[in-house]
Every structure is written in C-alpha cells, then in structure tokens.
Design a protein around this motif. Structure first.
Motif, PDB file in Angstrom:
ATOM      1  N   UNK A 292       0.818  -1.225   0.000  1.00 33.49           N
ATOM      2  CA  UNK A 292       0.000   0.000   0.000  1.00 33.49           C
ATOM      3  C   UNK A 292       0.849   1.271   0.000  1.00 33.49           C
ATOM      4  N   UNK A 293       1.812   1.388  -0.926  1.00 32.85           N
ATOM      5  CA  UNK A 293       2.657   2.596  -0.922  1.00 32.85           C
ATOM      6  C   UNK A 293       1.894   3.874  -1.223  1.00 32.85           C
ATOM      7  N   UNK A 294       0.738   3.772  -1.860  1.00 35.00           N
ATOM      8  CA  UNK A 294      -0.044   4.969  -2.187  1.00 35.00           C
ATOM      9  C   UNK A 294      -0.841   5.480  -0.990  1.00 35.00           C
ATOM     10  N   UNK A 295      -1.060   4.611   0.007  1.00 39.80           N
ATOM     11  CA  UNK A 295      -1.911   5.002   1.129  1.00 39.80           C
ATOM     12  C   UNK A 295      -1.196   5.014   2.471  1.00 39.80           C
ATOM     13  N   UNK A 296      -0.093   4.280   2.597  1.00 42.70           N
ATOM     14  CA  UNK A 296       0.641   4.229   3.861  1.00 42.70           C
ATOM     15  C   UNK A 296       1.815   5.191   3.790  1.00 42.70           C
ATOM     16  N   UNK A 361      10.833  -0.745  -1.176  1.00 39.91           N
ATOM     17  CA  UNK A 361       9.628   0.088  -1.169  1.00 39.91           C
ATOM     18  C   UNK A 361      10.017   1.535  -0.919  1.00 39.91           C
ATOM     19  N   UNK A 362       9.172   2.441  -1.385  1.00 39.81           N
ATOM     20  CA  UNK A 362       9.416   3.864  -1.161  1.00 39.81           C
ATOM     21  C   UNK A 362       8.800   4.343   0.154  1.00 39.81           C
ATOM     22  N   UNK A 363       8.067   3.483   0.822  1.00 41.30           N
ATOM     23  CA  UNK A 363       7.509   3.850   2.134  1.00 41.30           C
ATOM     24  C   UNK A 363       8.642   3.831   3.158  1.00 41.30           C
ATOM     25  N   UNK A 364       8.846   4.909   3.898  1.00 39.61           N
ATOM     26  CA  UNK A 364       9.908   4.936   4.907  1.00 39.61           C
ATOM     27  C   UNK A 364       9.647   3.926   6.024  1.00 39.61           C
ATOM     28  N   UNK A 391      14.839   3.898   4.582  1.00 40.45           N
ATOM     29  CA  UNK A 391      14.809   3.098   5.796  1.00 40.45           C
ATOM     30  C   UNK A 391      15.876   3.482   6.807  1.00 40.45           C
ATOM     31  N   UNK A 392      15.646   3.082   8.053  1.00 42.36           N
ATOM     32  CA  UNK A 392      16.599   3.303   9.135  1.00 42.36           C
ATOM     33  C   UNK A 392      16.538   2.119  10.089  1.00 42.36           C
ATOM     34  N   UNK A 393      17.704   1.652  10.521  1.00 36.95           N
ATOM     35  CA  UNK A 393      17.782   0.554  11.497  1.00 36.95           C
ATOM     36  C   UNK A 393      18.266   1.101  12.836  1.00 36.95           C
ATOM     37  N   UNK A 394      17.618   0.660  13.903  1.00 38.20           N
ATOM     38  CA  UNK A 394      18.054   0.985  15.260  1.00 38.20           C
ATOM     39  C   UNK A 394      18.233  -0.343  15.991  1.00 38.20           C
ATOM     40  N   UNK A 395      19.470  -0.669  16.347  1.00 40.58           N
ATOM     41  CA  UNK A 395      19.775  -1.932  17.025  1.00 40.58           C
ATOM     42  C   UNK A 395      20.261  -1.635  18.434  1.00 40.58           C
ATOM     43  N   UNK A 396      19.547  -2.132  19.419  1.00 35.97           N
ATOM     44  CA  UNK A 396      19.898  -1.887  20.818  1.00 35.97           C
ATOM     45  C   UNK A 396      20.537  -3.133  21.423  1.00 35.97           C
TER      46      UNK A 396
END
Length: 422
Positions: A292-296, A361-364, A391-396
């Motif tokens: 759903x890249x057009x809506x999300x 995907x282009x959705x962040x 995108x972004x990864x956060x690893x704790x």
C-alpha cells in the motif's frame, strides 16, 4: 452499563458449574516442554520453569499495573494448594477459584471497576477514568495470553473491553469505536484522537500474538497525543476482536481493509496514515509498506518476526511453551505438532514472499530491534531497513527492557515527526 449490571455480568460470566479447560491445555495437547531450571530473561519477559506464562512485569507496570499489586497477586497464585494441571507450573490452577490466574487478576480488576463507578457517581471523573483503566489492565492480564477457546479468559477479555470503554467515555476527546466491514463480519478498532475539530495524522497500532489492542493507551497518551497524532489500535488476526479470522499468509488483510476504510473518516488526514507494529504486527506493517505505498505514509517495525525466525528451525524451537501455544492458537493449530508448524509458518517469511530483502519500497520504514532477540536477529533488522529507499535501522543491546521499550518509542516518535512533517 450501571454498576449492578456490571457486577451481574461478572457474576454471570464466571459462574461455572462444569469443568472448564485450563489455559495451558488450550492449543497444546502435548506434555509441557522441559524448560531449563531457573529463570531466563527474554525480550517478552521472564521465562521461568515454574510458570507457564511469560511474566511481563516491566510491561505491565509500564501499562499501568501497580508493582506491589502484581507481586501480591503472583504470590497468591504461587501459594495456592488447589489442583493444578501441571504440578510444576504455578499458574495452572484448574477452575475459577482462588489461586487460578484468571480468578486472581479478575478479583483486583473488579475492585477497580467498582471503585470507578463510585468515583463517577460522586463526580470524580478523572479519578474514575484512572480506576477504569486499572480495571482494564488487570482484566487484560487475567485474559493473558488471550487464547481463543479459553472460556474464562475470553470472559475476562469482555470485561476488560467494558472497562476500557467506560474509561474512554471520560476522556476529554471520547474514545471512538471504529467498525470496518470485512467478509461478512466487522473489524473493531479503538480510535483515540488528540482533537476532533480537524483531521489529524493517524497511526494504526498492533502488538504481538499475546497482546490486545487495549494495551497501548499509554503510548497514545504520553507519546502520540502530545504530537497531535491519533491512534487506531487493532487486534492481530486470531485474537480479541479479530479472533474470527485466523493468521494466514496474507497476514495484513485486516489492516489493509482498515487502511482503506479510515482514509475516508472525517477525523483522519488521509495523506498521513502510518502503522506501528510490535513483534508479529511489525511483519504486517512491513508487508503493508510494500502493498500500500499509495496510502501508507510510513511504517515502524519494533522487534518484528520477519524471516529467520520462521525459516530457521533452531530459532523457531527456542520459543517457550506459552509462545508456542499462542502462535498455534492464532493459526487454529495444535502446538504439539511443532515441527509441522515450523514448516507451515515459513509462509510468513517476507523474504520468501519476495518482499523484504528482495525488492525495495518507497515507504519509509523504521526497523527497531535488540541484539539478544532470537525472533528478530540483527541481520533481519538491518535487512528490513535496507529494503526501504528511506529506511533506518536501530539496534539496541542494553537492558533493562523498560528502558529499551521507552527508547524504541522515542525513536518511533522522531520517525513520525520527520515523515508526518510535524
């Protein structure tokens, strides 16, 4: 519903003369797994050889339960000399009586429900609301892990929803119940709004296979509301209000239907709808980002089951007994057939579906996880982030879990502010 009506409902629901199946036997016909003696800290909570359920003290406290009351209730369960399904598991007392998990948590919940009614009667609306929220929390823990077919748990869940709606009436912006038609039934979600005089950004929020949509009020109150963001909480397939629909490969079908429905609601900014998914709901959020890249507008996936957990039998087999029963329950299966379930669950791998790690995907997508998590290993966290153009990864890698959880929510809010342009 008046106080006598609520009390009568509680008495009616829990007045059983016949034998009711105890929770640890639901969706598991086999003998319990041999868990290593002592205790093991998992991301979900404490796994102990003395308890069937994972003890999620830190999360329960964060959600509003009182630490002293939690320990008092657990002590009453542990000290019971009533008959248990499994002698070595403290929380398997049979029947709705003292010592039974659902009974003990429900007793405390009922006291708060009664207090809420008394406070509301004398005009103490704010205090009444807090009492109702406490009742919600304890009824929800009573129902935990919310297995379909667990009759006593389902009744506690009914009372939890009743208490939550009572609290919702007393909010400055009253709680709204959203009903979305889907395949001859309705998907029900709770919509919290910071204001209702204009459309606002909305995040759909869902949790793991052992949580209910009522578990996220604090997330809205302390994190989303101050940013002017609304929250639509939804149950996962196979649980709570979504128990009509089992978990299947098309795991995002309910959320997809809701996404299309809410964009036309007058309170919703249709250009700014996102999803925050915890655990398996993170799988759904990632899937929606592709479909759903057009809506999300954005997705946040916190500790999501994406690929390796489903594809690697060694990781899948690390699941403790309650987690096994919960997953089997959502699938309409028996955890005793665990090897077959592992093969069956491979369909949930988003890599196998040709999505994560295969295309972009282009959705962040914000991908958050913990180095010690066997359900979402670090490589999956990073692969998911790299599967989005933004995108972004956060690893704790630190504990305790309460601080990890709050760090994840803080990162989530930063992501929402960035991509909702707040």
């Amino acid at each position: 519903m008046s106080e006598p009506e609520i009390l009568n409902l509680s008495e009616k629901l829990f007045s059983h003369q016949r034998k009711i199946q105890e929770t640890s036997m639901i969706s598991n016909s086999a003998e319990p797994l041999c868990v290593s003696p002592g205790e093991q800290v998992l991301i979900e909570g404490l796994c102990s050889s003395a308890w069937y359920r994972l003890l999620r003290r830190a999360f329960w406290i964060w959600q509003g339960a009182e630490p002293i009351e939690i320990e008092e209730i657990l002590a009453r369960i542990a000290n019971s000399d009533a008959k248990r399904t499994h002698d070595q598991l403290l929380d398997t007392v049979q029947g709705y009586l003292p010592g039974n998990w659902i009974y003990e948590w429900s007793q405390t919940a009922g006291q708060y429900q009664k207090l809420g009614k008394e406070l509301e009667r004398v005009g103490e609306r704010r205090a009444a609301r807090e009492a109702y929220l406490k009742a919600t929390r304890y009824y929800s823990i009573a129902s935990y892990p919310h297995l379909k077919g667990d009759e006593l748990a389902e009744q506690a869940q009914l009372l939890a929803n009743q208490a939550y709606r009572e609290a919702g009436r007393l909010l400055k912006v009253p709680l709204k119940l959203i009903k979305v038609p889907f395949r001859g039934k309705e998907i029900l979600g709770y919509l919290h709004l910071p204001v209702e005089d204009r459309p606002v950004p909305i995040v759909m929020v869902s949790g793991s296979i052992d949580s209910l949509q009522m578990d996220f009020y604090r997330f809205f109150k302390e994190y989303l509301k101050p940013l002017g963001i609304g929250m639509l909480s939804l149950d996962m397939p196979g649980i709570g209000y979504a128990s009509h629909w089992p978990l299947v490969q098309d795991s995002s079908r309910l959320h997809q239907a809701v996404l299309h429905h809410i964009k036309d609601l007058p309170w919703v900014d249709s250009q700014r709808i996102g999803m925050v998914g915890f655990r398996l709901a993170g799988n759904i959020a990632a899937r929606l980002a592709y479909l759903e890249p057009a809506h999300l507008k954005l997705a946040v996936c916190i500790g999501p089951g994406l690929n390796q957990y489903f594809m690697d039998p060694a990781l899948f087999n690390r699941s403790p007994p309650m987690m096994r029963a919960s997953l089997a329950n959502r699938l309409g299966e028996d955890a005793a057939n665990w090897a077959n379930l592992q093969t069956q669950c491979q369909v949930f791998s988003l890599k196998r579906q040709g999505l994560v790690g295969v295309t972009r995907t282009r959705v962040p997508i914000l991908s958050i996880g913990h180095k010690q998590d066997f359900i979402c290993p670090e490589s999956d966290i990073r692969t998911l982030a790299s599967s989005s153009h933004y995108g972004k990864a956060v690893v704790m890698d630190k504990l305790p879990m309460k601080e990890v959880f709050e760090k994840a929510l803080s990162e989530t809010c930063d992501w929402l502010k960035l991509h909702f342009h707040l």
